[in-house]
Design a protein around this motif. Structure first.
Motif, PDB file in Angstrom:
ATOM      1  N   ALA A 118       0.826  -1.212   0.000  1.00 60.73           N
ATOM      2  CA  ALA A 118       0.000   0.000   0.000  1.00 60.73           C
ATOM      3  C   ALA A 118       0.860   1.260   0.000  1.00 60.73           C
ATOM      4  N   ARG A 119       1.933   1.271   0.792  1.00 63.77           N
ATOM      5  CA  ARG A 119       2.768   2.480   0.858  1.00 63.77           C
ATOM      6  C   ARG A 119       3.471   2.748  -0.470  1.00 63.77           C
ATOM      7  N   ARG A 124       4.015   5.879  -5.493  1.00 63.31           N
ATOM      8  CA  ARG A 124       4.151   5.822  -6.952  1.00 63.31           C
ATOM      9  C   ARG A 124       2.923   6.374  -7.652  1.00 63.31           C
ATOM     10  N   GLY A 125       1.767   6.212  -7.023  1.00 61.64           N
ATOM     11  CA  GLY A 125       0.510   6.641  -7.635  1.00 61.64           C
ATOM     12  C   GLY A 125      -0.212   5.530  -8.363  1.00 61.64           C
ATOM     13  N   ARG A 150      -3.587  -8.197  -0.236  1.00 60.19           N
ATOM     14  CA  ARG A 150      -2.721  -8.379   0.924  1.00 60.19           C
ATOM     15  C   ARG A 150      -3.560  -8.351   2.198  1.00 60.19           C
ATOM     16  N   ALA A 151      -3.469  -9.425   2.966  1.00 60.50           N
ATOM     17  CA  ALA A 151      -4.178  -9.495   4.239  1.00 60.50           C
ATOM     18  C   ALA A 151      -3.416  -8.764   5.338  1.00 60.50           C
TER      19      ALA A 151
END
Length: 222
Positions: A118-119, A124-125, A150-151
């Motif tokens: 997520a980060r 990156r967008g 992703r859990a």
């Protein structure tokens, strides 16, 4: 029926040509290997690309397909897409991946991808593997589906051994129910731990067959 390209050289030429068809979707192009020309990978840099080295089979995956070794201009393209966020770098990667998939005669009916952190997506967008997956699906005429998520977020595993990477990824991925064979797309396969974890999640969700397609393959760390 399977289509077999007669030589690696012909496949490189096909990749350089077909990347222009993707350019309009990805923005202005320049060679990310040498900085010259009007394509993300010029003919001179393409000629220096090496085929992917052989690697071990992956748990839960039928096979792994990859056109290029992770070095030289190929590595530059991956880093330009993944680190610098240059979408234009996806064009030659996708062209090579599509050629590899056609040559290998994939049996999938849908394309999925390894979801990024997520980060990294926020920085990156976009999700670079999703960009590759959706364009591969478009070129192959297959539906692109976001089936793997992703859990949880594991610690970074860049410096981990193959065994440590496998342990690090336990329970990280979950998949939506999928009763059809899929093509799982990622940028690079190194140890294969991430692709194997995603393939395992897909198989647990009912997917009968997972073929892995990566732009590059790198030797696993010792």
């Amino acid at each position: 029926p399977r289509t077999v390209f007669p030589s690696q050289a012909l496949r490189r030429v096909a990749c350089v040509s077909s990347q222009h068809a993707l350019a309009g979707l990805l923005g202005p192009l320049r060679c990310l290997g040498c900085g010259r020309g009007r394509s993300a990978l010029c003919g001179s840099c393409a000629a220096g690309l090496r085929p992917a080295p052989p690697g071990p089979s992956l748990p839960h995956a039928t096979r792994v397909l990859s056109p290029w070794a992770y070095d030289g201009a190929a590595r530059g393209l991956i880093l330009a897409l993944k680190v610098e966020g240059l979408r234009s770098a996806a064009a030659p990667l996708v062209a090579a991946m599509v050629a590899e998939a056609v040559s290998g005669g994939v049996e999938a009916t849908a394309v999925v991808w390894v979801p990024g952190r997520a980060r990294d997506r926020r920085r990156r967008g976009f999700d670079h593997a999703e960009v590759l997956g959706r364009l591969v699906g478009r070129e192959l005429g297959l539906a692109a589906r976001s089936l793997v998520a992703r859990a949880r977020e594991p610690p970074d595993q860049a410096s981990l051994s193959a065994a440590a990477r496998r342990r690090n990824l336990v329970g990280v991925f979950a998949a939506t129910s999928c009763p059809a064979p899929v093509l799982l797309v990622d940028d690079v396969v190194t140890t294969g731990a991430t692709a194997a974890a995603c393939a395992g999640a897909l198989r647990t969700a009912g997917c009968p067959q997972v073929e892995v397609l990566a732009a590059c393959r790198a030797p696993a760390p010792d």
